[in-house]
Design a protein around this motif. Structure first.
Motif, PDB file in Angstrom:
ATOM      1  N   HIS A  55      -2.662   2.474   2.521  1.00 19.85           N
ATOM      2  CA  HIS A  55      -1.404   2.956   1.939  1.00 19.85           C
ATOM      3  C   HIS A  55      -0.582   1.862   1.253  1.00 19.85           C
ATOM      4  CE1 HIS A  55       0.245   1.685   5.861  1.00 19.85           C
ATOM      5  NE2 HIS A  55       1.437   1.721   5.308  1.00 19.85           N
ATOM      6  N   ASP A  56      -0.599   0.647   1.795  1.00 22.13           N
ATOM      7  CA  ASP A  56       0.211  -0.444   1.215  1.00 22.13           C
ATOM      8  C   ASP A  56      -0.607  -1.415   0.369  1.00 22.13           C
ATOM      9  OD1 ASP A  56       2.815   0.164   1.915  1.00 22.13           O
ATOM     10  OD2 ASP A  56       2.761  -0.960   3.805  1.00 22.13           O
ATOM     11  N   LYS A  59       0.793  -3.747  -2.282  1.00 18.59           N
ATOM     12  CA  LYS A  59       1.549  -4.973  -1.976  1.00 18.59           C
ATOM     13  C   LYS A  59       0.774  -6.228  -2.358  1.00 18.59           C
ATOM     14  CE  LYS A  59       4.770  -3.140   1.371  1.00 18.59           C
ATOM     15  NZ  LYS A  59       5.274  -3.167   2.757  1.00 18.59           N
ATOM     16  N   HIS A  84       5.137  -0.752  -5.304  1.00 19.90           N
ATOM     17  CA  HIS A  84       3.828  -0.877  -4.641  1.00 19.90           C
ATOM     18  C   HIS A  84       3.032   0.435  -4.511  1.00 19.90           C
ATOM     19  CE1 HIS A  84       5.890   0.010  -0.771  1.00 19.90           C
ATOM     20  NE2 HIS A  84       4.704   0.406  -0.353  1.00 19.90           N
ATOM     21  N   HIS A 109       3.380   7.895  -0.119  1.00 23.54           N
ATOM     22  CA  HIS A 109       3.780   7.667   1.277  1.00 23.54           C
ATOM     23  C   HIS A 109       5.252   7.291   1.443  1.00 23.54           C
ATOM     24  CE1 HIS A 109       2.683   3.444   0.265  1.00 23.54           C
ATOM     25  NE2 HIS A 109       3.484   3.095   1.253  1.00 23.54           N
ATOM     26  N   HIS A 110       5.952   6.998   0.339  1.00 25.85           N
ATOM     27  CA  HIS A 110       7.395   6.711   0.442  1.00 25.85           C
ATOM     28  C   HIS A 110       8.254   7.841  -0.121  1.00 25.85           C
ATOM     29  CE1 HIS A 110       7.404   2.782   2.260  1.00 25.85           C
ATOM     30  NE2 HIS A 110       6.460   2.371   1.432  1.00 25.85           N
ATOM     31  N   ASP A 138       3.786   5.509   9.393  1.00 28.53           N
ATOM     32  CA  ASP A 138       4.206   4.252   8.770  1.00 28.53           C
ATOM     33  C   ASP A 138       5.590   3.844   9.287  1.00 28.53           C
ATOM     34  OD1 ASP A 138       4.558   2.148   6.958  1.00 28.53           O
ATOM     35  OD2 ASP A 138       5.059   3.457   5.276  1.00 28.53           O
TER      36      ASP A 138
HETATM   37 FE   LIG Z   1       4.575   1.205   1.763  1.00 31.46          FE
END
Ligand SMILES: [Fe+2]
Length: 184
Positions: A55-56, A59, A84, A109-110, A138
């Motif tokens: 998911h990240d 980054k 990101h 996801h955000h 998360d």
């Molecule tokens: Fe994230």
């Protein structure tokens, strides 16, 4: 197989930003328990767990000074940080074999249930279901994790935060399932 394709990227993330890597491993482990509790089939389980692991991934392209900053981000730094999910989505589009459902977790996801999230400001059930689940796991892992500049919340406090924000930030139905499954 899909999982193996991502090993290079995740290894880069581990070398560059071990906190985010460790967080990703924990989020995907919790996602596995969610998948079992939700009786997902093997294919869906693979999508949820892989998407949560990745998911990240975006980054990787965010300046390390921003990722490691221990004080509040400036508005400009925050704007960069918020890129990101989109950056991760672009990165994964190079992998033709990855299912859309996995990429949607990375992309959304955000997002927030009330539409106040990013990058697209989607709300409610317009947010893909697995992204809604990832958002809860998360946030929970972030809340209970210690950082060099702050101590993590207790599990009880983090659970309270999930409930307080259910129906606003999070999908209330999945918050309740998460809490039940983990006996929180
Ligand atoms: Fe994230």
């Amino acid at each position: 197989m899909q999982y193996m394709l991502m090993i290079d990227e995740m290894n880069q993330l581990m070398d560059r930003d071990s906190h985010t890597y460790d967080h990703s491993v924990r989020v995907s482990s919790l996602a596995k328990v969610m998948a079992l509790g939700l009786n997902l089939n093997e294919r869906q389980t693979n999508h949820l767990v892989t998407g949560c692991f990745l998911h990240d991934i975006g980054k990787l392209r965010i300046p390390i000074e921003i990722l490691n900053k221990t004080s509040s981000l400036t508005p400009n730094e925050w704007n960069l940080m918020k890129l990101h999910p989109g950056v991760g989505t672009e990165l994964l589009h190079e992998y033709q074999y990855l299912d859309k459902e996995i990429i949607e977790i990375v992309h959304f996801h955000h997002e927030r249930w009330d539409g106040e999230g990013y990058p697209n400001g989607l709300s409610g059930r317009d947010i893909p279901e697995f992204a809604r689940i990832c958002a809860i796991i998360d946030a929970f892992d972030c809340m209970v994790s210690n950082r060099p500049y702050r101590k993590g919340l207790s599990v009880g406090e983090a659970t309270k935060q999930l409930l307080t924000n259910a129906g606003q930030q999070f999908d209330e139905n999945y918050v309740r399932i998460f809490i039940k499954l983990f006996n929180l």
